[in-house]
Design a protein around this motif. Structure first.
Motif, PDB file in Angstrom:
ATOM      1  N   ASN A 340       0.708  -1.282  -0.041  1.00  0.00           N
ATOM      2  CA  ASN A 340       0.014  -0.015   0.041  1.00  0.00           C
ATOM      3  C   ASN A 340       1.046   1.291  -0.022  1.00  0.00           C
ATOM      4  O   ASN A 340       1.734   1.536   0.900  1.00  0.00           O
ATOM      5  CB  ASN A 340      -1.072  -0.251   1.171  1.00  0.00           C
ATOM      6  CG  ASN A 340      -1.990   1.230   1.324  1.00  0.00           C
ATOM      7  OD1 ASN A 340      -1.390   2.368   1.393  1.00  0.00           O
ATOM      8  ND2 ASN A 340      -3.033   1.026   1.162  1.00  0.00           N
ATOM      9  N   GLY A 341       0.825   2.155  -1.065  1.00  0.00           N
ATOM     10  CA  GLY A 341       1.782   3.161  -1.244  1.00  0.00           C
ATOM     11  C   GLY A 341       1.827   4.166  -0.185  1.00  0.00           C
ATOM     12  O   GLY A 341       2.711   4.559   0.314  1.00  0.00           O
ATOM     13  N   VAL A 388      -2.703   6.936  -9.961  1.00  0.00           N
ATOM     14  CA  VAL A 388      -1.742   6.509  -9.065  1.00  0.00           C
ATOM     15  C   VAL A 388      -2.279   6.616  -7.641  1.00  0.00           C
ATOM     16  O   VAL A 388      -1.953   5.719  -6.834  1.00  0.00           O
ATOM     17  CB  VAL A 388      -0.762   8.038  -8.870  1.00  0.00           C
ATOM     18  CG1 VAL A 388       0.134   8.362  -7.606  1.00  0.00           C
ATOM     19  CG2 VAL A 388       0.043   8.045 -10.047  1.00  0.00           C
ATOM     20  N   SER A 391      -4.000   2.832  -7.702  1.00  0.00           N
ATOM     21  CA  SER A 391      -2.782   1.622  -7.879  1.00  0.00           C
ATOM     22  C   SER A 391      -2.064   1.428  -6.471  1.00  0.00           C
ATOM     23  O   SER A 391      -1.585   0.486  -6.308  1.00  0.00           O
ATOM     24  CB  SER A 391      -2.028   1.957  -9.097  1.00  0.00           C
ATOM     25  OG  SER A 391      -1.356   3.195  -8.877  1.00  0.00           O
ATOM     26  N   ASN A 392      -2.072   2.602  -5.811  1.00  0.00           N
ATOM     27  CA  ASN A 392      -1.468   2.402  -4.309  1.00  0.00           C
ATOM     28  C   ASN A 392      -2.202   1.993  -3.149  1.00  0.00           C
ATOM     29  O   ASN A 392      -1.765   2.066  -2.109  1.00  0.00           O
ATOM     30  CB  ASN A 392      -0.722   4.006  -4.102  1.00  0.00           C
ATOM     31  CG  ASN A 392       0.466   4.093  -4.816  1.00  0.00           C
ATOM     32  OD1 ASN A 392       1.633   3.479  -4.355  1.00  0.00           O
ATOM     33  ND2 ASN A 392       0.530   4.828  -5.884  1.00  0.00           N
ATOM     34  N   GLU A 395      -0.745  -1.927  -3.986  1.00  0.00           N
ATOM     35  CA  GLU A 395       0.980  -2.031  -4.276  1.00  0.00           C
ATOM     36  C   GLU A 395       1.417  -0.571  -4.000  1.00  0.00           C
ATOM     37  O   GLU A 395       0.663   0.208  -3.361  1.00  0.00           O
ATOM     38  CB  GLU A 395       0.822  -2.110  -5.904  1.00  0.00           C
ATOM     39  CG  GLU A 395       0.382  -3.477  -6.236  1.00  0.00           C
ATOM     40  CD  GLU A 395       1.098  -4.565  -5.917  1.00  0.00           C
ATOM     41  OE1 GLU A 395       2.304  -4.612  -5.329  1.00  0.00           O
ATOM     42  OE2 GLU A 395       0.736  -5.790  -5.765  1.00  0.00           O
ATOM     43  N   SER A 396       2.816  -0.634  -3.935  1.00  0.00           N
ATOM     44  CA  SER A 396       3.331   0.459  -3.470  1.00  0.00           C
ATOM     45  C   SER A 396       4.119   1.171  -4.692  1.00  0.00           C
ATOM     46  O   SER A 396       5.195   0.497  -5.142  1.00  0.00           O
ATOM     47  CB  SER A 396       4.198   0.080  -2.284  1.00  0.00           C
ATOM     48  OG  SER A 396       3.892  -0.344  -1.154  1.00  0.00           O
ATOM     49  N   PHE A 397       3.645   2.186  -5.168  1.00  0.00           N
ATOM     50  CA  PHE A 397       4.190   3.019  -6.678  1.00  0.00           C
ATOM     51  C   PHE A 397       4.930   4.274  -5.975  1.00  0.00           C
ATOM     52  O   PHE A 397       5.265   5.008  -7.052  1.00  0.00           O
ATOM     53  CB  PHE A 397       3.473   2.938  -7.569  1.00  0.00           C
ATOM     54  CG  PHE A 397       3.131   1.385  -8.291  1.00  0.00           C
ATOM     55  CD1 PHE A 397       3.959   0.572  -8.790  1.00  0.00           C
ATOM     56  CD2 PHE A 397       1.757   1.021  -7.977  1.00  0.00           C
ATOM     57  CE1 PHE A 397       3.541  -0.501  -9.403  1.00  0.00           C
ATOM     58  CE2 PHE A 397       1.589  -0.257  -8.600  1.00  0.00           C
ATOM     59  CZ  PHE A 397       2.430  -1.053  -9.226  1.00  0.00           C
ATOM     60  N   LEU A 398       4.595   4.931  -4.843  1.00  0.00           N
ATOM     61  CA  LEU A 398       4.691   6.105  -4.414  1.00  0.00           C
ATOM     62  C   LEU A 398       6.276   6.230  -4.004  1.00  0.00           C
ATOM     63  O   LEU A 398       6.695   5.248  -3.312  1.00  0.00           O
ATOM     64  CB  LEU A 398       4.004   6.716  -3.152  1.00  0.00           C
ATOM     65  CG  LEU A 398       2.641   7.146  -3.713  1.00  0.00           C
ATOM     66  CD1 LEU A 398       1.667   7.372  -2.517  1.00  0.00           C
ATOM     67  CD2 LEU A 398       2.591   8.241  -4.580  1.00  0.00           C
ATOM     68  N   TRP A 406       6.198   7.309 -10.843  1.00  0.00           N
ATOM     69  CA  TRP A 406       6.618   8.314 -10.117  1.00  0.00           C
ATOM     70  C   TRP A 406       6.899   9.564 -10.981  1.00  0.00           C
ATOM     71  O   TRP A 406       6.403  10.852 -10.656  1.00  0.00           O
ATOM     72  CB  TRP A 406       7.888   8.023  -9.168  1.00  0.00           C
ATOM     73  CG  TRP A 406       8.102   9.351  -8.544  1.00  0.00           C
ATOM     74  CD1 TRP A 406       9.265  10.386  -8.559  1.00  0.00           C
ATOM     75  CD2 TRP A 406       7.529   9.861  -7.199  1.00  0.00           C
ATOM     76  NE1 TRP A 406       9.317  11.271  -7.640  1.00  0.00           N
ATOM     77  CE2 TRP A 406       8.325  11.094  -6.752  1.00  0.00           C
ATOM     78  CE3 TRP A 406       6.567   9.631  -6.234  1.00  0.00           C
ATOM     79  CZ2 TRP A 406       8.207  11.848  -5.795  1.00  0.00           C
ATOM     80  CZ3 TRP A 406       6.276  10.403  -5.223  1.00  0.00           C
ATOM     81  CH2 TRP A 406       7.073  11.424  -5.060  1.00  0.00           C
TER      82      TRP A 406
END
Length: 451
Positions: A340-341, A388, A391-392, A395-398, A406
């Motif tokens: 979790n972003g 963004v 999706s966070n 998942e962790s995209f930050l 990013w």
């Protein structure tokens, strides 16, 4: 002909500058394609630890370090050619620059200062590069550039699955293409397909290519077997059709309709929450979201130990040798992020870092609501921020280094702020002209003000 293919309008006065811009356009395309795979292009599935995570950046191998260094070397040279443009972009976007600066500042309290500085340097580079793109290219060129990146990613992924199954297919039989993990293929293809929905209308072969590209992305997302990718694609489809409808209304009416949409969404979300077990079973997930709920509980326990400033950017997830050992032991398998972003940002940079991220989202949302014209490019930037955000959640995209998501996040936030400033200035000028005209100041004198 080349100018039309690149989607870059030809200025009448400076052909040499236009040639340089075209060269930069095509030079950056393969680099952005590489960043879209998070530095894991054509990595073997066995190199990815665990089935519960998207692939991390491949910086541990000599090949990965060479490719990353080479990519950033080229980017550095490109940005150096427009130093003044870059400096202006940095000055205009102090809030966005504050994000990587705070990450580097966390070195002061980091549990692993070297890793924080190392990763902080790359996240700063990623942010600066995104701000450079926001100022160097026009919104139409952004759409065209990332559309080409998406086409390349989709075609290469299909070829990889068909001709190099050892690289393109994961151990569970799911497609991952040129990406490091099936979740990366599913989620990133949604991001990269989004520009095609906002490009100007095309005819002939260009229209056929765009339709085939969109169909191919749907096939890749489906065969990735990534539930995250499926849900993100469904969410973006809802956003696209919703924003298409809302753009037809006046700004004030749009805000009211958007508020009503939020109420309906919350109502529907409550219904899904009450029946989430049946819903998850429908898409092939268990009630723990593939153990994500257990991960979040363990992560929250670590967050509460250092809630304000966190453990330092990039310093928490160090396997069994760092503070992440408590989480890994608790859930009984290895992971590299919180899935979790927002929890991941809170974990590494505390409530202070999370507040900065939330502020960027809230400010961008407020600016979007105040824009009177939702053009195709503005809707794409809005869609990027929406993707963004969505999706966070699992998942962790930050704050991922060398990561296209990013860069797109920074680019979209910067462009929305720039377009909002331009529209506000234009609105103020129109109000000022009638007030000054009776005093003898002619309107043409104001026509030359730079936008």
């Amino acid at each position: 002909m080349q100018l039309q293919l690149a989607g870059i309008p030809a200025p009448q006065s400076r052909p040499a500058s236009n040639i340089l811009r075209i060269a930069i356009f095509w030079l950056l395309l393969p680099i952005l394609l590489y960043f879209s795979t998070r530095g894991n292009m054509l990595s073997k599935p066995s190199a990815i630890a665990g089935n519960y995570t998207s692939a991390p950046n491949d910086e541990s191998t000599a090949r990965g370090r060479i490719l990353i260094a080479g990519s950033w070397g080229i980017v550095g040279i490109v940005m150096f050619t427009r130093r003044r443009t870059l400096i202006a972009a940095l000055k205009e976007n102090g809030v966005l620059v504050a994000l990587p600066c705070f990450a580097i500042l966390s070195t002061l309290w980091s549990s692993n200062p070297f890793e924080t500085v190392h990763r902080g340097a790359f996240i700063l580079l990623s942010t600066i590069f995104a701000l450079y793109l926001s100022r160097r290219l026009t919104p139409e060129q952004h759409l065209q550039l990332f559309y080409y990146v998406g086409v390349c990613a989709a075609v290469l992924s299909l070829l990889c699955v068909a001709t190099l199954p050892a690289y393109g297919i994961g151990p569970d039989g799911a497609c991952k293409g040129i990406f490091g993990h099936k979740n990366d293929l599913g989620v990133f293809m949604v991001f990269l397909a989004s520009p095609a929905l906002h490009l100007p209308k095309q005819r002939g072969l260009a229209k056929v290519v765009r339709i085939c590209f969109l169909l191919l992305t749907l096939v890749l997302i489906a065969f990735s077997q990534s539930r995250s990718g499926w849900l993100v694609a469904i969410a973006y489809a809802a956003f696209f059709f919703g924003s298409t409808l809302l753009r037809r209304f006046h700004r004030r009416s749009r805000s009211i309709l958007l508020l009503a949409s939020v109420v309906l969404t919350v109502t529907f979300g409550s219904f899904v929450y009450e029946n989430y077990a049946a819903f998850l079973e429908l898409i092939g997930k268990d009630a723990t979201l593939s153990d994500r709920t257990e991960i979040w509980k363990a992560v929250m326990a670590s967050i509460l130990k250092k809630p304000l400033l966190g453990y330092g950017y990039g310093a928490f997830w160090q396997g069994l040798l760092g503070p992440s050992a408590d989480v890994i032991i608790s859930i009984h398998f290895g992971i590299g992020h919180a899935h979790n972003g927002f929890l991941n940002v809170w974990l590494e940079m505390g409530a202070a870092g999370l507040a900065l991220v939330v502020f960027v989202f809230v400010r961008a949302g407020r600016q979007c609501l105040r824009l009177s014209d939702w053009s195709d490019s503005i809707r794409w930037y809005m869609g990027v921020l929406f993707l963004v955000l969505v999706s966070n959640f699992d998942e962790s995209f930050l704050f991922n280094t060398n990561d296209l998501i990013w860069m797109l996040f920074i680019l979209a936030a910067a462009q929305i702020a720039s377009l909002y400033r331009s529209e506000r200035f234009e609105r103020g000028r129109r109000q000022l002209i009638p007030a000054l005209q009776p005093r003898g100041l002619e309107a043409p004198a104001l026509q030359s003000w730079p936008l």
